[in-house]
Design an enzyme around this catalytic site. Structure first.
Site, PDB file in Angstrom:
ATOM      1  N   ASN A 198       0.952  -1.046  -0.051  1.00  0.00           N
ATOM      2  CA  ASN A 198      -0.153  -0.009  -0.069  1.00  0.00           C
ATOM      3  C   ASN A 198       0.966   1.164  -0.073  1.00  0.00           C
ATOM      4  O   ASN A 198       2.098   1.429   0.736  1.00  0.00           O
ATOM      5  CB  ASN A 198      -1.014  -0.088   1.120  1.00  0.00           C
TER       6      ASN A 198
ATOM      7  N   CYS B 125      -4.074   0.513  -2.160  1.00  0.00           N
ATOM      8  CA  CYS B 125      -4.013  -0.707  -1.519  1.00  0.00           C
ATOM      9  C   CYS B 125      -2.859  -1.594  -2.258  1.00  0.00           C
ATOM     10  O   CYS B 125      -2.635  -1.486  -3.289  1.00  0.00           O
ATOM     11  CB  CYS B 125      -5.449  -1.483  -1.434  1.00  0.00           C
TER      12      CYS B 125
ATOM     13  N   GLU C  11      -3.170  -4.927  -2.824  1.00  0.00           N
ATOM     14  CA  GLU C  11      -3.800  -5.694  -3.620  1.00  0.00           C
ATOM     15  C   GLU C  11      -4.015  -5.085  -5.072  1.00  0.00           C
ATOM     16  O   GLU C  11      -3.464  -5.741  -6.186  1.00  0.00           O
ATOM     17  CB  GLU C  11      -5.160  -6.083  -3.386  1.00  0.00           C
TER      18      GLU C  11
ATOM     19  N   CYS D 222     -10.403  -4.469   1.358  1.00  0.00           N
ATOM     20  CA  CYS D 222     -11.350  -3.544   1.344  1.00  0.00           C
ATOM     21  C   CYS D 222     -12.437  -3.600   0.077  1.00  0.00           C
ATOM     22  O   CYS D 222     -12.464  -4.600  -0.938  1.00  0.00           O
ATOM     23  CB  CYS D 222     -10.849  -2.268   1.301  1.00  0.00           C
TER      24      CYS D 222
ATOM     25  N   CYS E   8     -11.136  -2.949  -3.266  1.00  0.00           N
ATOM     26  CA  CYS E   8     -10.348  -3.936  -4.000  1.00  0.00           C
ATOM     27  C   CYS E   8     -10.998  -5.191  -4.336  1.00  0.00           C
ATOM     28  O   CYS E   8     -10.679  -5.834  -5.319  1.00  0.00           O
ATOM     29  CB  CYS E   8      -9.139  -4.429  -2.947  1.00  0.00           C
TER      30      CYS E   8
HETATM   31  N1  THU Z   1      -5.265  -1.371   2.764  1.00  0.00           N
HETATM   32  C1  THU Z   1      -4.611  -2.108   1.880  1.00  0.00           C
HETATM   33  O1  THU Z   1      -3.525  -2.123   1.428  1.00  0.00           O
HETATM   34  N2  THU Z   1      -5.420  -3.502   1.562  1.00  0.00           N
HETATM   35  C2  THU Z   1      -6.444  -3.898   2.392  1.00  0.00           C
HETATM   36  O2  THU Z   1      -6.950  -4.890   1.961  1.00  0.00           O
HETATM   37  C3  THU Z   1      -7.055  -2.960   3.308  1.00  0.00           C
HETATM   38  C4  THU Z   1      -6.388  -1.589   3.294  1.00  0.00           C
HETATM   39  C5  THU Z   1      -4.629  -0.282   3.163  1.00  0.00           C
HETATM   40  C6  THU Z   1      -5.179   1.024   2.545  1.00  0.00           C
HETATM   41  C7  THU Z   1      -4.316   2.074   3.749  1.00  0.00           C
HETATM   42  O3  THU Z   1      -3.132   2.245   3.208  1.00  0.00           O
HETATM   43  C8  THU Z   1      -4.223   1.210   4.979  1.00  0.00           C
HETATM   44  O4  THU Z   1      -4.185  -0.099   4.661  1.00  0.00           O
HETATM   45  C9  THU Z   1      -5.117   1.386   5.950  1.00  0.00           C
HETATM   46  O5  THU Z   1      -6.408   1.351   5.594  1.00  0.00           O
END
Ligand code: THU
Length: 132
Positions: free
Chosen positions: A42, A53, A55, A88, A91
């Site tokens: 991320n 994110c 993913e 999330c 994603c």
């Molecule tokens: N985040 C991800 O990279 N993947 C997920 O599946 C959940 C959330 C990141 C987004 C943000 O940078 C941090 O986690 C907090 O939400």
């Protein structure tokens, strides 16, 4: 490559996370049918809505190397969570368009807990290009 190896690569990618605002680092790795793996972590921004994110960065990384849905075999996502990290909603929507609906998605944490799922389970009744 087994699921633990793919999670291990995602965990290495997690070290590259740029997450100074949430301090929540996430790593992801996409395995392709030729054995190549594309990673993402991320990447956050002071304008929070611009955060990306892990993913999606991993998937977009694969696309930028000429890969597409038919090349993808598995995806691993890892974060420092009690239970395996849950992707999330944004994603899930992107995965439903770019990742094969029944290929394994390994959700993991740093303790080595791994939950296997797929896009069909993560986003049933998805909106898609067919609806347009
Ligand atoms: N985040 C991800 O990279 N993947 C997920 O599946 C959940 C959330 C990141 C987004 C943000 O940078 C941090 O986690 C907090 O939400």
């Amino acid at each position: 490559m087994d699921k633990r190896q793919l999670v291990s690569i995602a965990t290495e990618a997690r070290d590259l996370s740029y997450s100074p605002y949430s301090h929540f680092a996430v790593g992801a790795a996409v395995l392709c049918n030729d054995g190549t793996v594309f990673c993402g972590a991320n990447v956050e921004n002071s304008s929070y809505g611009l955060c990306m994110c892990a993913e999606r960065n991993a998937l977009y990384n694969a696309l930028m190397h000429g890969k597409s849905s038919e090349d993808f075999e598995a995806l691993a996502v890892v974060a420092d969570t009690d239970a395996p990290v849950s992707p999330c909603g944004a994603c899930r929507q992107v995965l439903s368009e770019l990742f094969p609906s029944q290929k394994p998605i390994y959700l993991a944490n740093l303790e080595g807990n791994i939950q296997e799922t797929n896009v069909e389970e993560l986003l049933p009744f998805a909106f898609s290009g067919d609806d347009l």
